[in-house]
Design an enzyme around this catalytic site. Structure first.
Site, PDB file in Angstrom:
ATOM      1  N   CYS A  45     -10.779  -3.149  -4.789  1.00 44.93           N
ATOM      2  CA  CYS A  45      -9.787  -4.149  -5.223  1.00 44.93           C
ATOM      3  C   CYS A  45     -10.479  -5.423  -5.701  1.00 44.93           C
ATOM      4  O   CYS A  45     -10.046  -6.035  -6.680  1.00 44.93           O
ATOM      5  CB  CYS A  45      -8.813  -4.458  -4.090  1.00 44.93           C
ATOM      6  SG  CYS A  45      -7.649  -3.112  -3.778  1.00 44.93           S
ATOM      7  N   ASN A 103       0.838  -1.208   0.000  1.00 45.70           N
ATOM      8  CA  ASN A 103       0.000   0.000   0.000  1.00 45.70           C
ATOM      9  C   ASN A 103       0.868   1.251   0.000  1.00 45.70           C
ATOM     10  O   ASN A 103       1.939   1.302   0.623  1.00 45.70           O
ATOM     11  CB  ASN A 103      -0.987   0.005   1.178  1.00 45.70           C
ATOM     12  CG  ASN A 103      -0.334  -0.153   2.536  1.00 45.70           C
ATOM     13  OD1 ASN A 103       0.676  -0.826   2.685  1.00 45.70           O
ATOM     14  ND2 ASN A 103      -0.923   0.469   3.546  1.00 45.70           N
ATOM     15  N   GLU A 162      -3.189  -4.638  -3.072  1.00 51.07           N
ATOM     16  CA  GLU A 162      -3.682  -5.587  -4.084  1.00 51.07           C
ATOM     17  C   GLU A 162      -3.614  -4.988  -5.481  1.00 51.07           C
ATOM     18  O   GLU A 162      -3.193  -5.635  -6.438  1.00 51.07           O
ATOM     19  CB  GLU A 162      -5.140  -5.981  -3.788  1.00 51.07           C
ATOM     20  CG  GLU A 162      -5.323  -6.707  -2.472  1.00 51.07           C
ATOM     21  CD  GLU A 162      -5.624  -5.762  -1.317  1.00 51.07           C
ATOM     22  OE1 GLU A 162      -5.032  -4.659  -1.269  1.00 51.07           O
ATOM     23  OE2 GLU A 162      -6.436  -6.126  -0.457  1.00 51.07           O
ATOM     24  N   CYS A 214     -10.491  -4.742  -0.080  1.00 56.08           N
ATOM     25  CA  CYS A 214     -11.598  -3.776  -0.126  1.00 56.08           C
ATOM     26  C   CYS A 214     -12.439  -4.010  -1.382  1.00 56.08           C
ATOM     27  O   CYS A 214     -12.023  -4.709  -2.316  1.00 56.08           O
ATOM     28  CB  CYS A 214     -11.051  -2.347  -0.076  1.00 56.08           C
ATOM     29  SG  CYS A 214     -10.388  -1.772  -1.652  1.00 56.08           S
ATOM     30  N   GLU A 256       0.229   5.251   0.636  1.00 57.69           N
ATOM     31  CA  GLU A 256      -0.740   6.261   1.049  1.00 57.69           C
ATOM     32  C   GLU A 256      -0.345   7.645   0.543  1.00 57.69           C
ATOM     33  O   GLU A 256       0.800   7.887   0.173  1.00 57.69           O
ATOM     34  CB  GLU A 256      -0.844   6.257   2.585  1.00 57.69           C
ATOM     35  CG  GLU A 256      -1.389   4.931   3.096  1.00 57.69           C
ATOM     36  CD  GLU A 256      -1.624   4.891   4.593  1.00 57.69           C
ATOM     37  OE1 GLU A 256      -1.142   5.798   5.318  1.00 57.69           O
ATOM     38  OE2 GLU A 256      -2.291   3.930   5.047  1.00 57.69           O
ATOM     39  N   CYS A 268      -4.138   0.688  -2.673  1.00 59.20           N
ATOM     40  CA  CYS A 268      -4.081  -0.548  -1.902  1.00 59.20           C
ATOM     41  C   CYS A 268      -2.991  -1.470  -2.444  1.00 59.20           C
ATOM     42  O   CYS A 268      -2.642  -1.410  -3.629  1.00 59.20           O
ATOM     43  CB  CYS A 268      -5.403  -1.294  -1.984  1.00 59.20           C
ATOM     44  SG  CYS A 268      -6.768  -0.478  -1.171  1.00 59.20           S
TER      45      CYS A 268
END
Ligand code: THU
Length: 147
Positions: free
Chosen positions: A95, A48, A61, A92, A50, A59
């Site tokens: 994803c 990830n 993934e 999430c 940010e 994310c």
């Protein structure tokens, strides 16, 4: 559900755990690593990343999927996700949707915690993308303006 892992699955989880250490997550403090097992047997990982503009966070993934696509990979068998959270972190919704377009039958295993001596997660959940996102929007739904 906590269960044991096959050797391949364990290797994939170790790759997810390893790449999580490179997460850029100064805002949440949560490190997430994702590793995709490609049809040719290769593994591609992502973490990830940010942003101070929180909504721009990527994310793990999707980072892994983007890297794999850029490497020319097109078919995927399994995904391991490791997160530095007390409970396993499931992918999430965004994803799930993006992954479903590339690998609708993907096996998904999520782990957290780490038993250093055994080099495996403390807790593990296994599922697959069809179960995690029934009725995903597919390319067939949107082709030619939906006609
Ligand atoms: N995160 C992921 O990397 N994957 C998910 O499926 C859920 C959330 C990250 C994004 C953010 O950096 C942190 O976890 C907290 O939401």
């Amino acid at each position: 559900m906590t269960s044991s892992l096959s050797r391949d699955a364990l290797e994939l989880m170790r790759a997810a755990h390893e790449v999580a250490a490179r997460a850029h997550s100064p805002y949440s403090g949560i490190r997430v690593g994702a590793a995709l097992l490609c049809a040719d047997g290769g593994m591609v990982a992502g973490c990830n990343v940010e942003s101070a503009s929180y909504g721009l966070t990527q994310c793990a993934e999707r980072a892994a999927l983007t890297a794999a696509i850029a490497l020319g990979e097109r078919e995927f068998r399994a995904l391991a996700i490791w997160a530095s959270t007390p409970r396993v972190l499931m992918p999430c919704g965004a994803c799930r949707q993006v992954l479903a377009e590339h690998a609708p039958d993907l096996v998904v295993q999520c782990g957290c915690g780490w038993l250093a001596r055994e080099a495996r997660p403390r807790s593990l959940t296994r599922s697959n993308l069809r179960r995690l996102l029934p009725g995903a929007v597919s390319e067939h739904d949107v082709r030619r303006g939906g006609r």
